[in-house]
Design a protein around this motif. Structure first.
Motif, PDB file in Angstrom:
ATOM      1  N   MET A   1       3.312   0.687  -4.789  1.00 57.90           N
ATOM      2  CA  MET A   1       2.767   0.135  -6.220  1.00 57.90           C
ATOM      3  C   MET A   1       1.976   1.322  -6.702  1.00 57.90           C
ATOM      4  O   MET A   1       1.887   2.233  -7.688  1.00 57.90           O
ATOM      5  N   LYS A   2       0.905   1.972  -5.557  1.00 55.96           N
ATOM      6  CA  LYS A   2      -0.229   2.768  -5.958  1.00 55.96           C
ATOM      7  C   LYS A   2       0.452   4.254  -6.353  1.00 55.96           C
ATOM      8  O   LYS A   2       0.230   4.965  -7.194  1.00 55.96           O
ATOM      9  N   MET A   3       1.123   4.601  -5.447  1.00 54.97           N
ATOM     10  CA  MET A   3       1.758   5.835  -5.503  1.00 54.97           C
ATOM     11  C   MET A   3       3.050   6.302  -6.642  1.00 54.97           C
ATOM     12  O   MET A   3       3.037   7.157  -6.982  1.00 54.97           O
ATOM     13  N   MET A   4       3.685   5.034  -6.688  1.00 50.27           N
ATOM     14  CA  MET A   4       4.680   5.124  -7.671  1.00 50.27           C
ATOM     15  C   MET A   4       4.281   4.665  -9.011  1.00 50.27           C
ATOM     16  O   MET A   4       5.042   5.204 -10.073  1.00 50.27           O
ATOM     17  N   GLY A   5       3.165   3.982  -9.219  1.00 50.12           N
ATOM     18  CA  GLY A   5       2.661   3.357 -10.400  1.00 50.12           C
ATOM     19  C   GLY A   5       3.097   2.193 -11.106  1.00 50.12           C
ATOM     20  O   GLY A   5       2.685   2.107 -12.248  1.00 50.12           O
ATOM     21  N   TYR A   6       3.957   1.631 -10.302  1.00 46.26           N
ATOM     22  CA  TYR A   6       4.683   0.417 -10.980  1.00 46.26           C
ATOM     23  C   TYR A   6       3.773  -0.845 -10.480  1.00 46.26           C
ATOM     24  O   TYR A   6       3.391  -0.941  -9.429  1.00 46.26           O
ATOM     25  N   THR A   7       4.043  -2.009 -11.383  1.00 45.59           N
ATOM     26  CA  THR A   7       3.713  -3.242 -10.757  1.00 45.59           C
ATOM     27  C   THR A   7       4.573  -4.015  -9.962  1.00 45.59           C
ATOM     28  O   THR A   7       5.905  -3.685 -10.108  1.00 45.59           O
TER      29      THR A   7
END
Length: 213
Positions: A30-36
């Motif tokens: 989630m953090k590295m790709m920016g998705y929820t």
């Protein structure tokens, strides 16, 4: 329990999928790709794969490939992130699922491109000097020194992950992380054999470079 701890604590992106449908993804993903979680879980893996990598990923998934390979994935800002993919089958609550880890190799790619660019420039300059100047041998010697530095740098980048692969596979084969069944013992043996083979090839390349020097 160890798998759960690793899943939540690792800094690498890790997720599970069944037939391409993502079942769970760790916080690093989630953090590295920016998705929820809602934007990832339940979606098909291929929705996050860049067009130039989709055919390769489809092929690897259908073949059940366990050897690492590279691909480009899409972040929530539509940026392209190059990753190294490791995949293996596990039993997830009675269902066979595939656990996939993604390692961001953006910096490695930049370093490789910079090294290749620098090497190409130096090679071109040496070719020009060889044709134009009477002291071409001095220039060629300088190039050989840079070539050795280049090979040493590449060797280090290759040896570091290979030593980890060989070390961990050895510990796993000895039951350090729990007893393995025959199938997974065979997988670990293949990983260890391939790692040793690659390490031997790297050593041979370095030896050839020394002979050439």
């Amino acid at each position: 329990q160890r798998l759960t701890q690793f899943f939540h604590a690792t800094f690498e992106m890790v997720f599970f999928h069944e037939n391409g449908q993502i079942k769970d993804a760790n916080p690093a993903t989630m953090k590295m790709m920016g998705y929820t979680p809602g934007e990832i879980i339940g979606k098909n893996v291929l929705e996050f794969v860049a067009d130039d990598s989709k055919q390769n990923v489809i092929s690897k998934m259908s073949e059940g490939v366990t050897q690492p390979y590279e691909a480009n994935v899409i972040t929530n800002t539509d940026a392209i992130m190059p990753v190294e993919i490791h995949a293996a089958d596990i039993n997830l609550n009675g269902q066979i699922a595939r656990v996939v880890s993604l390692r961001d190799i953006t910096e490695r790619k930049r370093s490789e491109e910079a090294l290749q660019h620098a090497y190409d420039i130096l090679e071109t300059k040496v070719e020009e000097r060889t044709a134009e100047l009477s002291f071409a041998n001095a220039k060629l010697k300088a190039l050989d020194e840079l070539k050795s530095m280049f090979i040493a740098s590449v060797s280090h980048e290759l040896r570091t992950p290979l030593n980890s692969i060989i070390g961990f596979s050895s510990m796993m084969s000895q039951g350090a992380y729990g007893e393995l069944n025959d199938k997974y013992k065979d997988y670990i043996a293949r990983i260890s054999h391939s790692g040793q083979h690659l390490l031997s090839l790297i050593t041979d390349i370095i030896d050839i470079s020394k002979i050439e020097s």
